[in-house]
Design an enzyme around this catalytic site. Structure first.
Site, PDB file in Angstrom:
ATOM      1  N   CYS A  37      13.785  10.180   6.419  1.00 26.26           N
ATOM      2  CA  CYS A  37      13.681   9.639   7.980  1.00 26.26           C
ATOM      3  C   CYS A  37      15.024   9.760   8.566  1.00 26.26           C
ATOM      4  O   CYS A  37      15.245  10.049   9.852  1.00 26.26           O
ATOM      5  CB  CYS A  37      13.500   8.304   7.850  1.00 26.26           C
TER       6      CYS A  37
ATOM      7  N   GLU B 227      10.486  15.172  15.464  1.00 28.94           N
ATOM      8  CA  GLU B 227      10.699  15.091  13.945  1.00 28.94           C
ATOM      9  C   GLU B 227      10.057  16.211  13.084  1.00 28.94           C
ATOM     10  O   GLU B 227       8.650  16.152  13.433  1.00 28.94           O
ATOM     11  CB  GLU B 227      10.429  13.738  13.656  1.00 28.94           C
TER      12      GLU B 227
ATOM     13  N   LYS C 289       0.882  -1.185   0.153  1.00 29.44           N
ATOM     14  CA  LYS C 289       0.041  -0.005   0.066  1.00 29.44           C
ATOM     15  C   LYS C 289       0.837   1.253  -0.055  1.00 29.44           C
ATOM     16  O   LYS C 289       1.378   1.828   0.930  1.00 29.44           O
ATOM     17  CB  LYS C 289      -0.838  -0.014   1.179  1.00 29.44           C
TER      18      LYS C 289
HETATM   19  P1  NAI Z   1       1.798   8.080   8.256  1.00 30.31           P
HETATM   20  O1  NAI Z   1       2.777   7.369   9.276  1.00 30.31           O
HETATM   21  O2  NAI Z   1       0.446   8.568   8.772  1.00 30.31           O
HETATM   22  O3  NAI Z   1       1.661   7.247   6.718  1.00 30.31           O
HETATM   23  C1  NAI Z   1       2.684   6.380   6.470  1.00 30.31           C
HETATM   24  C2  NAI Z   1       1.934   5.343   5.664  1.00 30.31           C
HETATM   25  O4  NAI Z   1       1.162   4.566   6.552  1.00 30.31           O
HETATM   26  C3  NAI Z   1       0.922   5.794   4.684  1.00 30.31           C
HETATM   27  O5  NAI Z   1       0.872   4.795   3.450  1.00 30.31           O
HETATM   28  C4  NAI Z   1      -0.367   5.853   5.338  1.00 30.31           C
HETATM   29  O6  NAI Z   1      -1.669   5.755   4.419  1.00 30.31           O
HETATM   30  C5  NAI Z   1      -0.217   4.680   6.246  1.00 30.31           C
HETATM   31  N1  NAI Z   1      -0.977   4.683   7.309  1.00 30.31           N
HETATM   32  C6  NAI Z   1      -1.395   5.886   8.156  1.00 30.31           C
HETATM   33  N2  NAI Z   1      -2.328   5.436   9.204  1.00 30.31           N
HETATM   34  C7  NAI Z   1      -2.133   4.056   9.139  1.00 30.31           C
HETATM   35  C8  NAI Z   1      -2.874   3.242   9.947  1.00 30.31           C
HETATM   36  N3  NAI Z   1      -3.362   3.414  11.261  1.00 30.31           N
HETATM   37  N4  NAI Z   1      -2.522   1.750   9.852  1.00 30.31           N
HETATM   38  C9  NAI Z   1      -1.860   1.496   8.718  1.00 30.31           C
HETATM   39  N5  NAI Z   1      -1.216   2.351   7.897  1.00 30.31           N
HETATM   40  C10 NAI Z   1      -1.507   3.462   7.978  1.00 30.31           C
HETATM   41  O7  NAI Z   1       2.706   9.629   7.941  1.00 30.31           O
HETATM   42  P2  NAI Z   1       2.390  10.734   7.359  1.00 30.31           P
HETATM   43  O8  NAI Z   1       1.018  11.415   8.023  1.00 30.31           O
HETATM   44  O9  NAI Z   1       2.301  10.756   5.981  1.00 30.31           O
HETATM   45  O10 NAI Z   1       3.516  11.764   7.867  1.00 30.31           O
HETATM   46  C11 NAI Z   1       3.485  12.193   9.250  1.00 30.31           C
HETATM   47  C12 NAI Z   1       4.781  12.242   9.848  1.00 30.31           C
HETATM   48  O11 NAI Z   1       5.282  11.028   9.890  1.00 30.31           O
HETATM   49  C13 NAI Z   1       5.955  13.060   8.905  1.00 30.31           C
HETATM   50  O12 NAI Z   1       5.771  14.505   9.140  1.00 30.31           O
HETATM   51  C14 NAI Z   1       6.940  12.661   9.317  1.00 30.31           C
HETATM   52  O13 NAI Z   1       7.390  12.922  10.597  1.00 30.31           O
HETATM   53  C15 NAI Z   1       6.658  11.052   9.751  1.00 30.31           C
HETATM   54  N6  NAI Z   1       7.040  10.250   8.649  1.00 30.31           N
HETATM   55  C16 NAI Z   1       8.238   9.432   8.806  1.00 30.31           C
HETATM   56  C17 NAI Z   1       8.789   8.795   7.397  1.00 30.31           C
HETATM   57  C18 NAI Z   1       9.850   8.123   7.339  1.00 30.31           C
HETATM   58  O14 NAI Z   1      10.618   7.749   6.701  1.00 30.31           O
HETATM   59  N7  NAI Z   1      10.178   7.452   8.602  1.00 30.31           N
HETATM   60  C19 NAI Z   1       7.876   8.513   6.138  1.00 30.31           C
HETATM   61  C20 NAI Z   1       6.792   9.447   6.216  1.00 30.31           C
HETATM   62  C21 NAI Z   1       6.330  10.146   7.325  1.00 30.31           C
END
Ligand code: NAI
Ligand code: MG
Length: 496
Positions: free
Chosen positions: A299, A398, A191
């Protein structure tokens, strides 16, 4: 064909315009209930395309397709067959690299030149690296104490895997997830993030063209609700997730309840330490790209800079100068080095941190607070805060944008204490000419990866991941292959 976006090639334009389908059981199909969601071009804020929104019925269908591929043609394929298909997929990605780099730039706002130079080669080499593994997955014979007994182990695929990826490196994250799972013999429901659904759908077309049996890879576009339904599905044996720590915690809790295997690659607030004896040119360059690469949406962003007081003004002054000069621009412009943030939501979030830092008393040495409503694209200029204290939110949380916080230290003990004073533990860096200091600090910094006189080096063979709130498990290398394998022990009596 006329392109809907200036600078876009006709192949990428043709793909973007297509009516997109979920990739389930080898076919592209609409969502069962017909829902779609919009995706935007972050360089302009304009509507780009609609993607199908997968709901629970689609999750059921995708998991069932993955299960039947595992029990059927994919599971029956010899190791060399898996290897050949992974090589073929790498070749197809290479053939279509220019088009994929454009789709990625258009949907996620990452500069096209960066996609071509980094994301595409990294994704391609990831498939190539893991293509070598299927034929090397071997069990062991164990010299057990029982007489007339043969005891051996088999390495078997964990099963159907749910893989959930973020928007910051969409195609590369898809490669990091798919390649080891497929090498191990698992099947997958992938996904992509709701902000960047398109490149995964194009990748799905290439998966089909490569000849993977239907159902081996399934792609469901949707949002967090889609992800939630997927990870909670009883047919899912393993979850691999990259994204926020908050969602990682929720997924791990649910996986604990259902005893699913889980690996998590989460957020970070990575410290970068410049000692007094460092090569300052190299350190400034490393600190600059460490935070501002991909506009800080990484990240492993080097988001906290600690510099020995004797070099502090010099380093900070040079960084501020370079940041002031950095130009932001649209992702399809080949000259752009710093693109927009991915979404209006991230723009607002980063803007909030800039305002919060100023309100808390920090000094903005470079950059600016962008306007409340973006004028077209979601652009935020590289920013640098000084006069920060360890308790400030800009120092602890972050930000995931082009925002660096810098502070001086007086001795190495203080630097280590500052660096480790974080809930996260993804990456850490040290700049010094002393081998002894470098390796002593490498051992003392609590992080999954330490970069010495460098930042963000990587290779498909080198483990990648974090400790503490930065995650569980490792991607890349043999470590990630093992995360998709179960060990079965077989006991045989030879007395008959
Ligand atoms: P997110 O963690 O909400 O989204 C990442 C993925 O998880 C997306 O595909 C989303 O649809 C999915 N997702 C969201 N909620 C879920 C759930 N309850 N169960 C299963 N899948 C779920 O991150 P978001 O909202 O896009 O970004 C928020 C913050 O997260 C960013 O500002 C950053 O700080 C952090 N982040 C860190 C990343 C990394 O590379 N470690 C990548 C993206 C975001
Ligand atoms: Mg979210």
């Amino acid at each position: 064909m006329n392109s809907p976006v200036p600078g876009l090639s006709s192949r990428a334009a043709e793909f973007v315009r297509r009516t997109h389908g979920l990739f389930i059981g080898g076919a592209f199909v609409p969502a069962a209930d017909g829902r779609t969601f919009p995706t935007y071009d972050p360089s302009t804020g304009a509507h780009l395309a609609d993607a199908p929104y997968a709901g629970p019925a689609d999750v059921d269908a995708a998991v069932a397709a993955a299960r039947s591929a595992l029990d059927g043609p994919w599971g029956a394929l010899p190791a060399l067959g898996r290897s050949r298909l992974l090589v073929r997929l790498a070749e197809l990605l290479e053939e279509h690299a220019a088009e994929l780099a454009e789709i990625e730039a258009l949907d996620g706002g990452k500069p096209v030149a960066m996609n071509e130079a980094m994301d595409l080669p990294a994704a391609i080499e990831h498939f190539r690296y893991y293509a070598g593994w299927p034929t090397k997955i071997e069990g062991e014979t164990i010299p057990v104490h029982l007489p007339d007994t043969l005891c051996y182990t088999r390495k078997e695929p964990v099963g159907v895997c749910a893989q959930i990826i973020p928007w910051n490196y969409p195609l590369m994250m898809a490669a990091w997830k798919l390649a080891p799972a497929l090498a191990a013999g698992c099947t997958v429901v992938l996904k992509p993030a709701e902000q960047t659904p398109l490149s995964a759908l194009r990748l799905a077309e290439l998966v089909r063209e490569a000849g993977f049996p239907p159902g081996t890879v399934n792609v469901l576009t949707g949002d967090g609700e889609t992800g939630r339904a997927l990870v909670r599905h009883e047919g899912v044996a393993k979850i691999a997730f990259t994204g926020s720590t908050q969602v990682g915690r929720e997924i791990a809790a649910g996986a604990g309840e259902r005893l699913q295997r889980v690996t998590l690659e989460l957020g970070g607030k990575s410290p970068n330490i410049v000692l007094a004896d460092a090569d300052i040119d190299a350190a400034v360059e490393g600190a600059f790209s460490g935070i501002y690469f991909n506009s800080g949406q990484t990240c492993i962003a080097a988001s906290r800079l600690y510099v020995h007081r004797s070099r502090y003004e010099e380093v900070v002054g040079r960084l501020a100068g370079a940041a002031q000069k950095a130009e932001v621009g649209p992702a399809l412009d080949r000259a752009t080095r710093f693109g927009p943030l991915v979404s209006a939501e991230q723009y607002e979030r980063v803007r909030g941190y800039l305002l919060g830092g100023l309100a808390a008393g920090a000094t903005l040495r470079a950059g600016e607070v962008p306007p409340a409503a973006p004028d077209g694209g979601f652009f935020v200029r590289p920013a640098l805060f000084t006069d920060v204290t360890p308790g400030m939110r800009i120092v602890r949380e972050e930000i995931f944008g082009p925002v660096l916080v810098a502070a001086p230290f007086d001795d190495v003990e203080e630097a280590v204490a500052l660096a480790n004073d974080t809930p996260y533990g993804l990456a850490a860096g040290v700049w010094t000419r002393s081998l002894g200091q470098a390796h002593t600090l490498a051992a003392r910094l609590r992080a999954g990866m330490v970069y010495l006189n460098s930042w963000a080096s990587g290779d498909p063979g080198a483990p990648f991941g974090g400790v503490k709130a930065s995650g569980i498990g490792r991607e890349m290398g043999r470590a990630n292959l093992d995360a998709y394998l179960e060990t079965k022990t077989v006991w045989t009596s030879l007395a008959f």
